[in-house]
Design a protein around this motif. Structure first.
Motif, PDB file in Angstrom:
ATOM      1  N   TYR A  96       7.550 -29.371  26.741  1.00 14.81           N
ATOM      2  CA  TYR A  96       8.306 -30.124  25.740  1.00 14.81           C
ATOM      3  C   TYR A  96       7.781 -29.861  24.330  1.00 14.81           C
ATOM      4  CZ  TYR A  96      10.100 -34.100  23.095  1.00 14.81           C
ATOM      5  OH  TYR A  96      10.699 -34.886  22.142  1.00 14.81           O
ATOM      6  N   VAL A  97       6.471 -29.745  24.185  1.00 17.54           N
ATOM      7  CA  VAL A  97       5.874 -29.501  22.869  1.00 17.54           C
ATOM      8  C   VAL A  97       6.345 -28.163  22.308  1.00 17.54           C
ATOM      9  CG1 VAL A  97       3.682 -29.034  21.696  1.00 17.54           C
ATOM     10  CG2 VAL A  97       3.875 -30.965  23.259  1.00 17.54           C
TER      11      VAL A  97
ATOM     12  N   ARG B 160       9.763 -29.023  20.774  1.00 22.78           N
ATOM     13  CA  ARG B 160       9.916 -30.336  20.147  1.00 22.78           C
ATOM     14  C   ARG B 160      10.277 -30.235  18.667  1.00 22.78           C
ATOM     15  NH1 ARG B 160       6.664 -34.180  17.454  1.00 22.78           N
ATOM     16  NH2 ARG B 160       7.216 -36.351  17.962  1.00 22.78           N
TER      17      ARG B 160
ATOM     18  N   ASP C 205      10.124 -40.279  23.631  1.00 22.97           N
ATOM     19  CA  ASP C 205       9.620 -39.801  22.351  1.00 22.97           C
ATOM     20  C   ASP C 205      10.577 -40.162  21.215  1.00 22.97           C
ATOM     21  OD1 ASP C 205       8.160 -38.462  20.407  1.00 22.97           O
ATOM     22  OD2 ASP C 205       9.086 -36.531  20.853  1.00 22.97           O
TER      23      ASP C 205
ATOM     24  N   ASP D  24       3.483 -29.884  27.896  1.00 20.18           N
ATOM     25  CA  ASP D  24       3.307 -28.642  27.153  1.00 20.18           C
ATOM     26  C   ASP D  24       4.634 -27.925  26.964  1.00 20.18           C
ATOM     27  OD1 ASP D  24       1.667 -26.567  25.911  1.00 20.18           O
ATOM     28  OD2 ASP D  24       2.126 -25.383  27.684  1.00 20.18           O
TER      29      ASP D  24
END
Length: 384
Positions: free
Chosen positions: A197-198, A201, A263, A195
């Motif tokens: 990182y999102v 991002r 990612d 969460d």
């Protein structure tokens, strides 16, 4: 009658005094060596027995419970095997010091955007620096282009020493699926880290895309590709030579660096319909310092297959953060561990992630100081 009362009082006083002396003799070995040292020896035996047997039995106990209860099976993931995966073979202390400075620079509050901060000396010049931050999840980092090494640099800030919220973020132990298309639903990661990182991002991806567009056509960067050819401009961007990047982070930033590396390497940028980064990203190296466990055994194996030979996960002494979340909940470290003891000696792991010769062999992992100092320097000292 008075004499009898006085005699009874004297007897009661003597009995009380005897009881006090007995309790003191029992507690102090110097007063009663035989009984006192027997109790000390028994206590030490219990401690050694617990250490030798309970920790060995916890995985078996958790697995047995999971077989009996579907609910527990969903909570206690399969305990991953400990075996060599894909270890990094070469390690340079000078390179590690360089990445330690880059990780420390992410803590700087001033001079980061124009690369004039206290830790902004590795490299001496970082071009087009973009600082990204999420106050909601206490996440911060930066990305820029190193003109000397012809590659981008991505760094994530770690846990603020005085921020209790970030410590809670590190200790959250729930799982979430890793939303990368080519994983096909395999692998689960720490939901709090994911969460966090999102939250950054999208800004991070657009910043890397701008660097790729600006510096991606550098002749020395593209190698054998010849942009002077007429068909070079018509060539599909995704099939051209990838854009190189180096990633680092400390503490929570180490967990975010691990997620970001996989990612970016997967090429899953901006969803299935639109690719924000037109050129594929080539993760050259990943250096993390005091990173917690990020995902489960499946995630660690996929990471090891793709980036294990490029990753150096540094641990130090009795650093407490790499010991969480616990392996009992199915978490597993990614390779390759590089262990620094308190005397500064470096040992490279075997690539298993949970290498018994490194930080995992330390029984009492409780030190916050060891978490803040790596390779002889206070890694969070930019603002001090």
């Amino acid at each position: 009658e008075r004499e009898r009362e006085r005699e009874r009082e004297r007897e009661m006083t003597m009995k009380t005094t005897r009881k006090k002396r007995r309790s003191v003799r029992f507690l102090l070995p110097s007063r009663n060596k035989s009984r006192g040292w027997r109790m000390v020896s028994f206590f030490l035996f219990v401690v050694v027995f617990i250490k030798a047997n309970v920790f060995k039995a916890k995985n078996v106990f958790a697995t047995a419970l999971a077989r009996e209860s579907p609910l527990l099976k969903s909570l206690l993931l399969e305990i991953p095997p400990i075996s060599p995966l894909n270890p990094a073979k070469e390690f340079s202390r000078d390179e590690a010091v360089r990445f330690r400075r880059l990780s420390g620079a992410a803590y700087c509050e001033r001079g980061l955007g124009n690369w004039t901060c206290e830790f902004c000396d590795q490299p001496r010049e970082l071009k087009d620096v973009t600082v990204f931050e999420s106050e909601k999840r206490f996440v911060k980092g930066f990305v820029g282009f190193d003109g000397e090494r012809k590659r981008a640099v991505l760094s994530f800030r770690g846990t603020e020493p005085k921020s209790f919220e970030n410590w809670l973020e590190n200790l959250d132990a729930t799982h979430a699926g890793f939303p990368v298309a080519d994983f096909e639903g395999k692998g689960r990661v720490h939901s709090g880290f994911l969460d966090a990182y999102v939250q950054i991002r999208l800004n991070l991806t657009y910043a890397i895309a701008k660097l790729s567009e600006k510096y991606g056509n550098d002749l020395s960067l593209l190698g054998d590709e010849d942009p002077s050819k007429e068909d070079a401009m018509q060539k599909d961007e995704t099939s051209r030579n990838p854009f190189p990047i180096e990633i680092t982070g400390h503490s929570l930033g180490g967990a975010l660096a691990t997620i970001a590396a996989l990612d970016l390497e997967s090429g899953n940028h901006g969803g299935p319909r639109k690719r924000v980064i037109q050129r594929k990203v080539d993760v050259k190296s990943v250096y993390t310092f005091g990173s917690p466990r990020v995902g489960d055994g499946v995630f660690a194996e996929i990471y090891a297959e793709r980036l294990g030979s490029k990753t150096y996960r540094l641990t130090h002494g009795r650093d407490v953060v790499p010991s969480v979340p616990n392996t009992l909940l199915g978490f597993r470290h990614v390779p390759t561990e590089v262990y620094e003891d308190r005397n500064g000696n470096i040992t490279i792991g075997d690539g298993s992630g949970e290498w018994k010769g490194g930080e995992d062999h330390v029984w009492r992992r409780y030190s916050v100081s060891d978490h803040l100092y790596y390779l002889g320097e206070y890694i969070c000292g930019c603002n001090s």
